[in-house]
Every structure is written in C-alpha cells, then in structure tokens.
Design a protein around this motif. Structure first.
Motif, PDB file in Angstrom:
ATOM      1  N   CYS A 161       0.874  -1.229  -0.046  1.00 60.22           N
ATOM      2  CA  CYS A 161      -0.060   0.074  -0.094  1.00 60.22           C
ATOM      3  C   CYS A 161       0.917   1.315   0.095  1.00 60.22           C
ATOM      4  N   LEU A 162       1.882   1.149   0.886  1.00 56.19           N
ATOM      5  CA  LEU A 162       2.895   2.501   0.921  1.00 56.19           C
ATOM      6  C   LEU A 162       3.813   2.482  -0.635  1.00 56.19           C
ATOM      7  N   PHE A 163       4.052   1.473  -0.958  1.00 52.57           N
ATOM      8  CA  PHE A 163       4.676   1.397  -2.431  1.00 52.57           C
ATOM      9  C   PHE A 163       3.555   2.156  -3.382  1.00 52.57           C
ATOM     10  N   ARG A 164       2.379   1.592  -3.304  1.00 51.02           N
ATOM     11  CA  ARG A 164       1.426   2.438  -4.273  1.00 51.02           C
ATOM     12  C   ARG A 164       1.316   4.012  -3.935  1.00 51.02           C
ATOM     13  N   LEU A 165       1.294   4.313  -2.812  1.00 54.87           N
ATOM     14  CA  LEU A 165       1.327   5.735  -2.510  1.00 54.87           C
ATOM     15  C   LEU A 165       2.512   6.596  -3.116  1.00 54.87           C
ATOM     16  N   ALA A 166       3.547   5.694  -3.363  1.00 55.98           N
ATOM     17  CA  ALA A 166       5.014   6.556  -3.719  1.00 55.98           C
ATOM     18  C   ALA A 166       5.069   6.472  -5.216  1.00 55.98           C
ATOM     19  N   GLN A 167       3.932   6.015  -6.023  1.00 53.96           N
ATOM     20  CA  GLN A 167       4.168   5.856  -7.343  1.00 53.96           C
ATOM     21  C   GLN A 167       3.722   7.463  -7.873  1.00 53.96           C
ATOM     22  N   PRO A 168       4.217   7.703  -9.011  1.00 57.99           N
ATOM     23  CA  PRO A 168       4.107   9.219  -9.486  1.00 57.99           C
ATOM     24  C   PRO A 168       2.907   9.613  -9.658  1.00 57.99           C
ATOM     25  N   ASP A 169       1.795   8.935 -10.079  1.00 56.71           N
ATOM     26  CA  ASP A 169       0.543   9.355  -9.972  1.00 56.71           C
ATOM     27  C   ASP A 169      -0.078   9.697  -8.690  1.00 56.71           C
ATOM     28  N   SER A 170       0.455   8.961  -7.908  1.00 55.72           N
ATOM     29  CA  SER A 170      -0.337   9.150  -6.414  1.00 55.72           C
ATOM     30  C   SER A 170       0.441  10.262  -5.594  1.00 55.72           C
ATOM     31  N   LEU A 171       1.822  10.517  -6.025  1.00 53.39           N
ATOM     32  CA  LEU A 171       2.638  11.788  -5.527  1.00 53.39           C
ATOM     33  C   LEU A 171       2.168  13.009  -5.978  1.00 53.39           C
ATOM     34  N   SER A 172       1.226  12.812  -7.172  1.00 60.26           N
ATOM     35  CA  SER A 172       0.892  14.134  -7.635  1.00 60.26           C
ATOM     36  C   SER A 172      -0.471  14.687  -6.988  1.00 60.26           C
ATOM     37  N   LYS A 173      -0.885  13.668  -5.986  1.00 59.15           N
ATOM     38  CA  LYS A 173      -2.061  14.085  -5.018  1.00 59.15           C
ATOM     39  C   LYS A 173      -1.880  14.374  -3.716  1.00 59.15           C
ATOM     40  N   GLU A 174      -1.891  15.534  -3.314  1.00 55.20           N
ATOM     41  CA  GLU A 174      -1.684  15.720  -1.859  1.00 55.20           C
ATOM     42  C   GLU A 174      -2.130  14.681  -0.821  1.00 55.20           C
ATOM     43  N   GLU A 175      -3.364  14.454  -1.140  1.00 59.54           N
ATOM     44  CA  GLU A 175      -4.063  13.416  -0.103  1.00 59.54           C
ATOM     45  C   GLU A 175      -3.351  12.199   0.205  1.00 59.54           C
ATOM     46  N   GLU A 176      -2.734  11.885  -1.023  1.00 58.76           N
ATOM     47  CA  GLU A 176      -2.014  10.545  -0.950  1.00 58.76           C
ATOM     48  C   GLU A 176      -0.716  10.641  -0.303  1.00 58.76           C
ATOM     49  N   VAL A 177       0.010  11.679  -0.615  1.00 59.57           N
ATOM     50  CA  VAL A 177       1.322  12.228  -0.110  1.00 59.57           C
ATOM     51  C   VAL A 177       1.080  12.211   1.330  1.00 59.57           C
ATOM     52  N   ASP A 178       0.081  12.849   1.961  1.00 61.57           N
ATOM     53  CA  ASP A 178      -0.167  13.269   3.236  1.00 61.57           C
ATOM     54  C   ASP A 178      -0.160  11.844   4.003  1.00 61.57           C
ATOM     55  N   CYS A 179      -1.067  10.863   3.522  1.00 59.10           N
ATOM     56  CA  CYS A 179      -1.404   9.760   3.857  1.00 59.10           C
ATOM     57  C   CYS A 179      -0.023   8.942   4.062  1.00 59.10           C
ATOM     58  N   LEU A 180       0.929   8.903   2.975  1.00 66.42           N
ATOM     59  CA  LEU A 180       2.193   8.226   2.794  1.00 66.42           C
ATOM     60  C   LEU A 180       2.933   8.501   3.857  1.00 66.42           C
ATOM     61  N   LEU A 216       4.429  17.594  -8.889  1.00 61.41           N
ATOM     62  CA  LEU A 216       4.377  17.771  -7.378  1.00 61.41           C
ATOM     63  C   LEU A 216       4.283  19.125  -6.906  1.00 61.41           C
ATOM     64  N   SER A 217       3.291  19.280  -6.027  1.00 58.68           N
ATOM     65  CA  SER A 217       2.991  20.510  -5.397  1.00 58.68           C
ATOM     66  C   SER A 217       4.142  20.815  -4.402  1.00 58.68           C
ATOM     67  N   SER A 218       4.182  21.957  -3.858  1.00 54.72           N
ATOM     68  CA  SER A 218       5.421  22.603  -2.919  1.00 54.72           C
ATOM     69  C   SER A 218       4.834  21.856  -1.878  1.00 54.72           C
ATOM     70  N   LEU A 219       3.708  21.702  -1.153  1.00 50.44           N
ATOM     71  CA  LEU A 219       3.203  20.910   0.167  1.00 50.44           C
ATOM     72  C   LEU A 219       3.928  19.627  -0.128  1.00 50.44           C
ATOM     73  N   ALA A 220       3.663  18.892  -1.170  1.00 55.76           N
ATOM     74  CA  ALA A 220       3.959  17.503  -1.299  1.00 55.76           C
ATOM     75  C   ALA A 220       5.561  17.410  -1.126  1.00 55.76           C
ATOM     76  N   GLN A 221       6.274  18.197  -1.890  1.00 56.09           N
ATOM     77  CA  GLN A 221       7.723  18.195  -1.808  1.00 56.09           C
ATOM     78  C   GLN A 221       7.961  18.501  -0.279  1.00 56.09           C
ATOM     79  N   LEU A 222       7.569  19.424   0.310  1.00 57.68           N
ATOM     80  CA  LEU A 222       8.118  19.671   1.678  1.00 57.68           C
ATOM     81  C   LEU A 222       7.724  18.312   2.592  1.00 57.68           C
ATOM     82  N   LEU A 223       6.614  17.715   2.461  1.00 60.96           N
ATOM     83  CA  LEU A 223       6.157  16.489   3.182  1.00 60.96           C
ATOM     84  C   LEU A 223       7.275  15.405   2.865  1.00 60.96           C
TER      85      LEU A 223
END
Length: 251
Positions: A161-180, A216-223
């Motif tokens: 599940c965590l690997f799926r959250l780390a895929q490029p299409d998931s990293l483009s969504k802040e909800e999934e980055v935050d969850c990861l 990737l949003s700036s918030l996602a990069q920061l997280l």
C-alpha cells in the motif's frame, strides 16, 4: 500535517443499531457514550491498558458482523480509520481471554485481505476510501501483536500500500502524499525492523519523487523531504526540524 486531536473516537458516530452491536461487543453502559483510550500511552498497546468502563463481552454478538461493521465504517470515515485499531485490539484481547476463539480477528483479517486484493479498484472508485483503507490497515498493523511482535501477515500488504502511494500518479495528489508520510511516521520504524530491504526500496521511490517533481505541489515536496530526513535521523525529529516543517505546513 500532524494527526488531529487524540480525543477518543465515540461509538455515537454510528447509527443506533450499530451502536448497540458495538456496545454489546465492548459491553459499555447502556445509553452512555463509550470511548476507548490507553492508560499511560499515547498510542499502541505495549504496556498500556484499554480503558473500557465494564468487562468486555465479545461472545454476546456476531463478531464477524462486528468486524465487517468496523471495516465498512473505516473505509467511509477518515477519522474513525485512525482510531479503529484501539477498538479492534480491545475486542481481540477480550475474545481471546473470554471466548477462547478468534472469530473477530479472522473476520477482520479476511476483510483486510479482500480490500487489499481490490485496492486498485477501490482507489479508482474513491480516493478517500483508498486513503481510509491505507490508514486503517496501518492502524491495525500498529496495534495488533502476536507474541508482542507485529503481525508478519500484514507486513507485505502494508508495504504494498505504501509503495502504491509512492508511485508518480499518487505523488501528484496531496491526499496520498499526506497519507504516505503520516503512515511512515506511525509504522515506518516497525516496518523497517521487519523488512529493511523493502524500506530501502520504498525510499528510493520517495527520493525519486522528490528529485523529479513533475506535477508535485510545494506542500508534497515539503512532506517528502521531511520524511526523508525523519528516517535518516533514525525515525526521530529534532525540535528545530519539527518547528521548521510544521510552521511551513501551517503557513
């Protein structure tokens, strides 16, 4: 980025029939809100005592139905998915002591497996449901123990599940980055102890996602940067780093 208040989650969020089902499983006082917490611990069962008003009575209800109710609600309610592990742990402990069975645990793990196998369909159907599922399975992994060790049966599903959250299409969504990031804060250290190689592979994906920030949003990069530094520091954060990252997020 931090989790919301640790205030105990109330069973009153369910409908009346389900409230009664869960209160019977947990044997709360009729008509009173039933809350679960842990004596002397912020999270996790180790060394902590479940705070329940009356003795638990898991044999009085259909525990497979209780497991399904908890999973279904966890997939719909993001707050509940973060707290449900406490409830599941309490029921499993009571069941093992009073009933000598594992109906609830078996039903819970079966549902987790079913949802795991259909995780791509769940993500396509509901991003919120997918995030809730990842939060829930990590919460269960955090609480459930066998001989005081995390359940090996959950290690690879949680990693997947965590690997799926780390895929490029998931990293483009802040909800999934935050969850990861939240789940790595919660169970990352435990997972690394169980399988360090997979954690190394996961962080290669995270670093690649951070260094190649297309979409990737700036918030996602920061997280992502915060969790990279958090692991590099031995799954700890310094006061200075905490102040920097959390002030950036709040701003």
């Amino acid at each position: 980025m931090g989790e919301p208040s640790r205030e105990e989650y109330k069973i009153q969020s369910f409908d009346a029939e389900t409230q009664q089902l869960l209160k019977t499983a947990l044997k709360g006082e009729p008509g009173a809100p039933l809350e679960l917490g842990w004596g002397g611990a912020e999270k996790g069962p180790c060394g902590a005592t479940p705070l329940v008003s009356l003795p638990l009575d898991p044999g009085a209800v259909d525990l497979e139905k209780v497991a399904n109710v908890i999973v279904d609600h966890s997939l719909q309610d993001c707050v509940f998915s973060k707290e449900a592990g406490r409830m599941c742990y309490a029921i499993i402990q009571a069941e093992s002591k009073q009933a000598g069975q594992s109906v609830f645990r078996r039903g819970l793990l079966n549902r987790l497996q079913q949802e795991y196998q259909a995780r791509e369909q769940l993500r396509a159907r509901s991003l919120q449901g997918w995030v809730c599922y990842v939060t829930f399975i990590c919460n269960i992994f955090d609480y459930l123990r066998v001989n005081n060790m995390p359940m090996m049966a959950l290690v690879n599903p949680v990693y997947d599940c965590l690997f799926r959250l780390a895929q490029p299409d998931s990293l483009s969504k802040e909800e999934e980055v935050d969850c990861l990031v939240l789940q790595l804060h919660r169970v990352g250290e435990q997972l690394e102890k169980m399988n360090g190689q997979r954690m190394d592979e996961l962080f290669v994906l995270i670093r690649d996602g951070f260094l190649l920030p297309t979409g990737l949003s700036s918030l996602a990069q920061l997280l992502l940067l915060e969790i990279i530094e958090f692991r590099a520091a031995g799954w700890k954060t310094t006061p200075a780093a905490h102040k920097y990252y959390y002030s950036e997020v709040s701003d």
